[in-house]
Design a protein around this motif. Structure first.
Motif, PDB file in Angstrom:
ATOM      1  N   THR A   1       0.830  -1.207   0.000  1.00  0.00           N
ATOM      2  CA  THR A   1       0.000   0.000   0.000  1.00  0.00           C
ATOM      3  C   THR A   1       0.864   1.257   0.000  1.00  0.00           C
ATOM      4  O   THR A   1       0.610   2.194  -0.756  1.00  0.00           O
TER       5      THR A   1
ATOM      6  N   PRO B   1      -0.505  13.788   0.434  1.00  0.00           N
ATOM      7  CA  PRO B   1      -1.709  13.379   1.166  1.00  0.00           C
ATOM      8  C   PRO B   1      -1.443  12.126   1.998  1.00  0.00           C
ATOM      9  O   PRO B   1      -0.582  11.314   1.659  1.00  0.00           O
ATOM     10  N   LEU B   2      -2.175  12.006   3.094  1.00  0.00           N
ATOM     11  CA  LEU B   2      -2.091  10.793   3.900  1.00  0.00           C
ATOM     12  C   LEU B   2      -2.613   9.611   3.082  1.00  0.00           C
ATOM     13  O   LEU B   2      -3.556   9.763   2.308  1.00  0.00           O
ATOM     14  N   VAL B   3      -2.003   8.477   3.277  1.00  0.00           N
ATOM     15  CA  VAL B   3      -2.469   7.267   2.606  1.00  0.00           C
ATOM     16  C   VAL B   3      -3.735   6.801   3.320  1.00  0.00           C
ATOM     17  O   VAL B   3      -3.756   6.682   4.535  1.00  0.00           O
ATOM     18  N   ARG B   4      -4.776   6.558   2.541  1.00  0.00           N
ATOM     19  CA  ARG B   4      -6.055   6.137   3.112  1.00  0.00           C
ATOM     20  C   ARG B   4      -6.580   4.863   2.446  1.00  0.00           C
ATOM     21  O   ARG B   4      -7.727   4.517   2.625  1.00  0.00           O
ATOM     22  N   GLU B   5      -5.715   4.185   1.698  1.00  0.00           N
ATOM     23  CA  GLU B   5      -6.121   2.948   1.035  1.00  0.00           C
ATOM     24  C   GLU B   5      -5.632   1.752   1.835  1.00  0.00           C
ATOM     25  O   GLU B   5      -4.929   1.892   2.816  1.00  0.00           O
TER      26      GLU B   5
ATOM     27  N   TYR C   1      -4.922   1.110   5.688  1.00  0.00           N
ATOM     28  CA  TYR C   1      -5.089   2.435   6.284  1.00  0.00           C
ATOM     29  C   TYR C   1      -6.551   2.880   6.288  1.00  0.00           C
ATOM     30  O   TYR C   1      -6.898   3.854   6.934  1.00  0.00           O
ATOM     31  N   ARG C   2      -7.399   2.154   5.571  1.00  0.00           N
ATOM     32  CA  ARG C   2      -8.847   2.394   5.673  1.00  0.00           C
ATOM     33  C   ARG C   2      -9.362   1.900   7.014  1.00  0.00           C
ATOM     34  O   ARG C   2     -10.370   2.379   7.516  1.00  0.00           O
TER      35      ARG C   2
ATOM     36  N   SER D   1      -5.161   3.572  11.681  1.00  0.00           N
ATOM     37  CA  SER D   1      -4.246   4.691  11.438  1.00  0.00           C
ATOM     38  C   SER D   1      -2.808   4.216  11.274  1.00  0.00           C
ATOM     39  O   SER D   1      -2.045   4.783  10.513  1.00  0.00           O
ATOM     40  N   HIS D   2      -2.434   3.197  12.017  1.00  0.00           N
ATOM     41  CA  HIS D   2      -1.051   2.716  12.013  1.00  0.00           C
ATOM     42  C   HIS D   2      -1.020   1.194  11.890  1.00  0.00           C
ATOM     43  O   HIS D   2      -0.618   0.490  12.816  1.00  0.00           O
TER      44      HIS D   2
ATOM     45  N   ASN E   1       2.285  11.140  14.773  1.00  0.00           N
ATOM     46  CA  ASN E   1       1.005  11.839  14.611  1.00  0.00           C
ATOM     47  C   ASN E   1       1.198  13.348  14.562  1.00  0.00           C
ATOM     48  O   ASN E   1       0.588  14.032  13.736  1.00  0.00           O
TER      49      ASN E   1
ATOM     50  N   LYS F   1       0.423  15.626  11.226  1.00  0.00           N
ATOM     51  CA  LYS F   1      -0.512  16.744  11.348  1.00  0.00           C
ATOM     52  C   LYS F   1       0.140  18.039  10.874  1.00  0.00           C
ATOM     53  O   LYS F   1      -0.453  18.817  10.145  1.00  0.00           O
TER      54      LYS F   1
END
Length: 166
Positions: free
Chosen positions: A86, A102-106, A109-110, A113-114, A156, A160
């Protein structure tokens, strides 16, 4: 004795391969303007993981492999591969932040968070249990928990902050 040595050999080779991938990815990210955050705790984390693996090499040979725990360890390795697949070139063992990315959200990570740290938490406990070493698993799980408490808070904050540095 040979099953434990074979398993530890494969885990050691996996860790070495991961360090090579992490170094390559870190260099590529830094060349793109990324920054490392939390470098001061990185040597402690490396020492913790190296001690865990060295301790297993010292204690595990001669112990029989517990099939249920070993199978759980194999499942955790599938989770690790999912994380690496991923993140691709963004996966490192360090906290490397690429401003504006961008933060990975796939992938995993869906769900978490870690997810990589979830895998590490499992591995630190499960592999020693696969060799019948519950005290070793408990001690290193506590040490790893303390390390991850620090690391996740640093990561984190870094992520951020990076979202605002475009």
């Amino acid at each position: 004795m040979w099953p434990s040595i074979l398993i530890l050999g494969l885990v050691s080779l996996q860790r070495l391969a991961e360090l090579i991938i992490a170094r390559r990815n870190t260099r590529a990210l830094m060349a793109r303007g990324a920054r490392e955050i939390g470098a001061d705790h990185y040597p402690v984390m490396v020492a913790l993981h190296a001690s865990w693996l060295a301790g297993l090499w010292f204690l595990a040979p001669g112990h029989s492999v517990q099939p249920i725990w070993f199978m759980l360890f194999v499942v955790l390795q599938l989770g690790r591969l999912w994380v690496l697949a991923t993140l691709k070139g963004r996966w490192t063992t360090r906290i490397i932040v690429l401003p504006g990315a961008p933060l990975v959200r796939e992938g995993p990570y869906r769900l978490l968070s870690h997810p990589n740290y979830a895998v590490v938490i499992g591995e630190i406990a499960v592999l020693p249990l696969a060799f019948g070493l519950p005290l070793f698993a408990a001690v290193f799980s506590i040490l790893n928990g303390l390390m991850l408490w620090l690391r996740i808070s640093v990561e984190n904050r870094a992520l951020k902050t990076a979202m605002f540095l475009k």
